[in-house]
Design a protein around this motif. Structure first.
Motif, PDB file in Angstrom:
ATOM      1  N   GLY A  83       0.817  -1.208   0.000  1.00  0.00           N
ATOM      2  CA  GLY A  83       0.000   0.000   0.000  1.00  0.00           C
ATOM      3  C   GLY A  83       0.851   1.258   0.000  1.00  0.00           C
ATOM      4  O   GLY A  83       0.583   2.207  -0.753  1.00  0.00           O
ATOM      5  N   LEU A  84       1.893   1.286   0.825  1.00  0.00           N
ATOM      6  CA  LEU A  84       2.776   2.445   0.893  1.00  0.00           C
ATOM      7  C   LEU A  84       3.511   2.669  -0.423  1.00  0.00           C
ATOM      8  O   LEU A  84       3.704   3.813  -0.857  1.00  0.00           O
ATOM      9  CB  LEU A  84       3.787   2.273   2.028  1.00  0.00           C
ATOM     10  N   MET A  85       3.922   1.592  -1.074  1.00  0.00           N
ATOM     11  CA  MET A  85       4.605   1.717  -2.360  1.00  0.00           C
ATOM     12  C   MET A  85       3.680   2.304  -3.419  1.00  0.00           C
ATOM     13  O   MET A  85       4.073   3.204  -4.178  1.00  0.00           O
ATOM     14  CB  MET A  85       5.144   0.341  -2.793  1.00  0.00           C
ATOM     15  N   GLN A  86       2.458   1.830  -3.451  1.00  0.00           N
ATOM     16  CA  GLN A  86       1.523   2.320  -4.459  1.00  0.00           C
ATOM     17  C   GLN A  86       1.065   3.749  -4.159  1.00  0.00           C
ATOM     18  O   GLN A  86       0.906   4.565  -5.073  1.00  0.00           O
ATOM     19  CB  GLN A  86       0.339   1.371  -4.565  1.00  0.00           C
ATOM     20  N   ILE A  87       0.868   4.067  -2.895  1.00  0.00           N
ATOM     21  CA  ILE A  87       0.537   5.442  -2.509  1.00  0.00           C
ATOM     22  C   ILE A  87       1.667   6.391  -2.920  1.00  0.00           C
ATOM     23  O   ILE A  87       1.430   7.463  -3.494  1.00  0.00           O
ATOM     24  CB  ILE A  87       0.295   5.533  -0.990  1.00  0.00           C
ATOM     25  N   ARG A 211      -4.365  -2.409  -5.341  1.00  0.00           N
ATOM     26  CA  ARG A 211      -5.104  -2.495  -4.093  1.00  0.00           C
ATOM     27  C   ARG A 211      -6.262  -1.507  -4.159  1.00  0.00           C
ATOM     28  O   ARG A 211      -6.195  -0.471  -4.815  1.00  0.00           O
ATOM     29  CB  ARG A 211      -4.204  -2.188  -2.896  1.00  0.00           C
ATOM     30  N   LYS A 212      -7.339  -1.832  -3.475  1.00  0.00           N
ATOM     31  CA  LYS A 212      -8.528  -0.990  -3.529  1.00  0.00           C
ATOM     32  C   LYS A 212      -8.272   0.333  -2.807  1.00  0.00           C
ATOM     33  O   LYS A 212      -7.519   0.398  -1.838  1.00  0.00           O
ATOM     34  CB  LYS A 212      -9.715  -1.725  -2.898  1.00  0.00           C
ATOM     35  N   ILE A 213      -8.913   1.384  -3.303  1.00  0.00           N
ATOM     36  CA  ILE A 213      -8.728   2.729  -2.760  1.00  0.00           C
ATOM     37  C   ILE A 213      -9.022   2.783  -1.258  1.00  0.00           C
ATOM     38  O   ILE A 213      -8.253   3.396  -0.497  1.00  0.00           O
ATOM     39  CB  ILE A 213      -9.598   3.749  -3.524  1.00  0.00           C
ATOM     40  N   PRO A 214     -10.108   2.163  -0.771  1.00  0.00           N
ATOM     41  CA  PRO A 214     -10.343   2.188   0.688  1.00  0.00           C
ATOM     42  C   PRO A 214      -9.192   1.597   1.495  1.00  0.00           C
ATOM     43  O   PRO A 214      -8.868   2.088   2.584  1.00  0.00           O
ATOM     44  CB  PRO A 214     -11.626   1.367   0.851  1.00  0.00           C
ATOM     45  N   GLU A 215      -8.580   0.534   0.961  1.00  0.00           N
ATOM     46  CA  GLU A 215      -7.437  -0.071   1.649  1.00  0.00           C
ATOM     47  C   GLU A 215      -6.252   0.893   1.685  1.00  0.00           C
ATOM     48  O   GLU A 215      -5.547   1.004   2.701  1.00  0.00           O
ATOM     49  CB  GLU A 215      -7.034  -1.372   0.957  1.00  0.00           C
ATOM     50  N   LEU A 216      -6.028   1.585   0.574  1.00  0.00           N
ATOM     51  CA  LEU A 216      -4.928   2.543   0.509  1.00  0.00           C
ATOM     52  C   LEU A 216      -5.163   3.710   1.465  1.00  0.00           C
ATOM     53  O   LEU A 216      -4.224   4.228   2.075  1.00  0.00           O
ATOM     54  CB  LEU A 216      -4.757   3.058  -0.923  1.00  0.00           C
TER      55      LEU A 216
END
Length: 428
Positions: A83-87, A211-216
């Motif tokens: 998640g941190l990588m994709q954010i 990953r889904k936006i809510p998870e991010l």
């Protein structure tokens, strides 16, 4: 004695530091071997323009992803890492597009307000800087987390060879500041691409799997300390480092900025060679210590002691013989750079000494303190420089005043960090 050496060599921390330091040392050897050629080919004014451009890059680059990549080392769960990588990647893209839009809409006003006419031809490189600075931070943090230190070391050497070598070869035919600036920008692109290429396949898999936006959003909220406290701190720290170059360029011309830039670059060698190597290895180590309830103060003190012992000799040499060393290595035109450097070395030694403290603060949950201290550093440095420039009308006076003030503040920073760490250990 032999058994003691073997025992130390088997310690993973010191072994990993040795790997990182070896790669950085080879890169610095390449840099120092080619720098005398580069300084003679391009001259102080070209270096001054490069220094002014780098001052802007240092402000934009570290906050391109709002420092979320720095958090990649911390989580226990791989889902949070992903998640941190994709954010971080999405924010980097957004930063690049936003910067490009601002330049397109307000280009003339930016040139006028910030007195950047001497850099007007290069400002549109900045969106590229933002994008690949973010990518580089993601890749570096991933390699640190997964302890792939050999890859980082290898890429550092290759980058130094390719970029510095290109500066020499191209400069023989076209010794213009534009070559230095363009190659410095491409260095970010090259290093990020190389790190991603050599890393294991899990890096690309984590970046590709959506990953889904809510998870991010949940992950972003959990690590909000980084954009809320660390990003402003990094931004202000970059301004603290970059403002002197811009002020010197405006008050005394590009040559004076070039003297400061080469002085800062040379004095940063111990920080790059040892400080960054220790920091990259120390970050996951102090994070593990926090998670396992170990004594973090002891680790910080040990790392600081080793840094102090390693850095004292080179900085004393510059303080004692700076002007002669710079004129001998880089050419007679760089005597003044050595005069600048002997005073800059005073505060840069203590900044180098604090590498472990700076690395430990996220694990100590003390990023608010880091932000507050950076604001104080910024105000103090700008005030010191303005006193030197306006009251004494002297670049060297500004550098001396700023060096003394910052050295005192760095000592205070060290003592307060140890106090915070001790309190944190007592509560565990």
């Amino acid at each position: 004695m032999k058994s003691q050496v073997e025992k130390i060599a088997r310690k993973p921390f010191l072994r990993n530091v040795a790997v990182m330091a070896t790669g950085t040392a080879m890169a610095q050897v390449i840099y120092m071997a080619l720098s005398p050629l580069i300084t003679r080919i391009y001259g102080p004014e070209a270096y001054g323009l490069l220094g002014a451009f780098l001052a802007i890059v240092m402000i934009i680059g570290p906050v391109a992803a709002l420092t979320y990549p720095f958090a990649i080392v911390l989580p226990r769960k791989s889902e949070e890492v992903q998640g941190l990588m994709q954010i971080s990647f999405m924010i980097s893209i957004g930063s690049a597009f936003t910067l490009a839009w601002i330049l397109l809409c307000f280009y003339d006003l930016i040139i006028k307000w910030f007195n950047l006419a001497h850099l007007s031809s290069f400002l549109f490189l900045l969106p590229l800087v933002a994008l690949f600075s973010g990518m580089l931070q993601i890749a570096e943090s991933w390699l640190i987390r997964t302890k792939q230190f050999k890859i980082t070391a290898k890429v550092t050497v290759v980058q130094a060879l390719v970029i510095q070598g290109s500066m020499v070869l191209i400069g023989l035919y076209y010794p213009d500041a534009s070559i230095l600036i363009i190659l410095t920008t491409l260095a970010l692109v090259f290093k990020a691409a190389m790190m991603i290429w050599f890393s294991d396949n899990s890096f690309l898999k984590l970046m590709e799997m959506p990953r889904k936006i809510p998870e991010l959003k949940i992950v972003a909220a959990k690590y909000k300390d980084f954009p809320v406290f660390r990003a402003p701190e990094v931004f202000l720290d970059a301004i603290t480092l970059g403002v002197p170059v811009l002020l010197l360029a405006n008050f005394f011309g590009p040559a004076s900025a070039g003297f400061y830039s080469i002085g800062y670059t040379v004095l940063s060698v111990p920080a790059q060679l040892i400080g960054k190597s220790v920091g990259d290895v120390f970050y996951p180590r102090i994070s593990d210590a926090k998670n396992n309830g170990e004594n973090m103060t002891k680790l910080i003190k040990e790392a600081t002691f080793y840094l102090g012992a390693a850095g004292i000799f080179p900085y004393i040499i510059v303080i004692a013989f700076g002007p002669w060393l710079f004129s001998f290595v880089f050419g007679e035109a760089w005597w003044t750079a050595g005069e600048y450097a002997r005073w800059m070395a005073l505060w840069m030694y203590f900044r180098f000494l604090n590498s472990a403290c700076l690395t430990a603060l996220p694990a100590l949950s003390a990023q608010a303190f880091l932000l507050g201290s950076t604001i104080i550093f910024l105000i103090a440095k700008i005030s010191a420089f303005l006193i030197g420039l306006y009251i004494f009308s002297s670049a060297i006076a500004a550098i001396i005043i700023a060096a003394v003030v910052e050295a005192i503040l760095e000592i205070m920073f060290l003592l307060i960090t140890l106090y915070i760490s001790k309190k944190r250990d007592e509560t565990n």
